[in-house]
Design a protein around this motif. Structure first.
Motif, PDB file in Angstrom:
ATOM      1  N   ALA A   1       0.830  -1.207   0.000  1.00 54.70           N
ATOM      2  CA  ALA A   1       0.000   0.000   0.000  1.00 54.70           C
ATOM      3  C   ALA A   1       0.862   1.253   0.000  1.00 54.70           C
ATOM      4  O   ALA A   1       0.544   2.247  -0.660  1.00 54.70           O
TER       5      ALA A   1
ATOM      6  N   ALA B   1       0.960   4.045  -2.777  1.00 56.10           N
ATOM      7  CA  ALA B   1       0.681   5.442  -2.425  1.00 56.10           C
ATOM      8  C   ALA B   1       1.761   6.369  -2.980  1.00 56.10           C
ATOM      9  O   ALA B   1       1.472   7.476  -3.439  1.00 56.10           O
TER      10      ALA B   1
ATOM     11  N   ILE C   1      -3.232   3.059  -6.260  1.00 60.77           N
ATOM     12  CA  ILE C   1      -3.727   2.547  -4.979  1.00 60.77           C
ATOM     13  C   ILE C   1      -4.884   1.577  -5.193  1.00 60.77           C
ATOM     14  O   ILE C   1      -4.882   0.453  -4.668  1.00 60.77           O
TER      15      ILE C   1
END
Length: 386
Positions: free
Chosen positions: A111, A115, A125
């Motif tokens: 993640a 990001a 994302i």
């Protein structure tokens, strides 16, 4: 590049966590588990995920984001392969927990990588989190038909999942290596605490739906092809979800996208309770698939908008701890109730908890705006007249 990175979500989430719901009816029949026993296995996975979320910031500081992602992928593959090798309930608990630890490493580090890449590719994302849908679709297409009428094949199911995870590890390896790096700070949730509470409630609700969906369908006399079709539709919907929600996740203010997505989980859980038919079950699976993976995507996007980059890993990790806590405490009591009141209780459980989560997410940042306005009013009334 973003699609290869999304294979981390395919393996660590789609194969290692959610596919358990497809294998559990065969394991229950072959190994003599109750629904509470099956739920405790999911709780063990949640325990491991919780541990992984707690230590992920430390691991990233020691190994770097890319190496943490790669380590999680390797351990995920090994735990899936080992699951096929034992019928011991205690060892299964340990392996479910191990897969949870590894899954947290992949989930959080992946993640953060996504990001960072969202600076140049806004869909990075949602594509990363949507990758789990491919794992669900592939599992739903193959596993119910493999296990139909032959529960003794459950080890073969885990070996197939391990093989898929190994392939995903190989393909995604260089995608993680090429990720940019940044120094990391400690987590400070601050104003994000209502988002954390909503995340707890969502984690406690959605995992029960996925754990007991196959059991519910079997109790409604669905055959293997119908179960396969339901799970495949759920996975395909999850694959398409980034196209539907990317703009909302990345641009909607506050936690509106999170609240909307969790609210739709309530609709998905309630539909089969209102009227059981193939149409309502498929509609439920489609709505669930279109929404559930974009909840963590919305959280990651919210952190990206409100927290300095140096705090992304620690903050996403801290929120994931809360999410994992919800997943940990929920499946066993839900399974216990389902043993005594029927598998449909699991859907009601999901609806209640996700409903509370949606309301909590919707309150952010309204609650802070109200507090700030109240503080300004008090200060104004307390100030002496000029």
């Amino acid at each position: 590049m973003k699609y290869r990175l999304a294979l981390g979500s395919v393996a660590a989430v789609g194969f290692a966590r959610f596919s358990y719901g497809l294998v559990v009816p065969a394991m229950r029949e072959e190994l003599g588990w109750s629904l509470a026993d099956a739920g405790l296995q999911t709780t063990a996975n949640g325990d491991g995920y919780l541990i992984g979320a707690i230590v992920v910031a430390l691991v990233v500081r020691r190994l770097g984001t890319a190496r943490s992602f790669q380590l999680g992928m390797v351990v995920t593959t090994m735990s899936l392969a080992a699951t096929a090798a034992t019928s011991s309930y205690e060892l299964q608990l340990l392996l479910r927990a191990t897969a949870g630890v590894a899954g947290a490493l992949v989930f959080v580090s992946g993640a953060v990588i996504a990001a960072r890449r969202a600076a140049t590719d806004r869909s990075a994302i949602t594509v990363f989190f949507g990758g789990a849908g491919l794992g669900i679709a592939l599992s739903g297409l193959v596993l119910p038909l493999l296990l139909d009428g032959n529960s003794a094949r459950w080890p073969t199911a885990w070996l197939l999942l391990a093989a898929g995870s190994l392939l995903a590890t190989i393909i995604s390896w260089s995608a993680a290596t090429s990720a940019p790096t940044a120094s990391e700070h400690r987590a400070k949730l601050g104003r994000l605490w209502p988002v954390g509470i909503a995340y707890v409630l969502f984690g406690a609700g959605y995992i029960v739906y996925l754990t007991f969906l196959s059991t519910y369908l079997a109790g409604q006399h669905s055959n293997a092809r119908q179960i396969a079709a339901t799970w495949t539709l759920l996975g395909l919907a999850a694959i398409l979800a980034p196209l539907v929600w990317n703009r909302a996740v990345t641009t909607w203010s506050g936690a509106r996208s999170m609240a909307t997505l969790i609210g739709l989980q309530v609709v998905a859980a309630v539909l089969p309770l209102l009227h059981h038919s193939r149409a309502t079950v498929l509609a439920s699976a489609a709505i669930f698939g279109l929404t559930f993976l974009n909840v963590p995507a919305s959280v990651a996007a919210l952190v990206r908008r409100t927290v300095p980059q140096q705090g992304w890993t620690a903050t996403i990790g801290a929120l994931t701890v809360l999410f994992a806590a919800g997943q940990t405490v929920s499946p066993w009591p839900a399974g216990f109730l389902a043993d005594h009141l029927g598998a449909s209780t699991a859907l009601a459980w999901t609806a209640v908890l996700c409903g509370a989560g949606a309301l909590t997410a919707f309150s952010w940042p309204t609650v802070f705006s109200w507090k700030a306005e109240s503080r300004r009013s008090l200060e104004s009334s307390a100030s002496p007249e000029p």
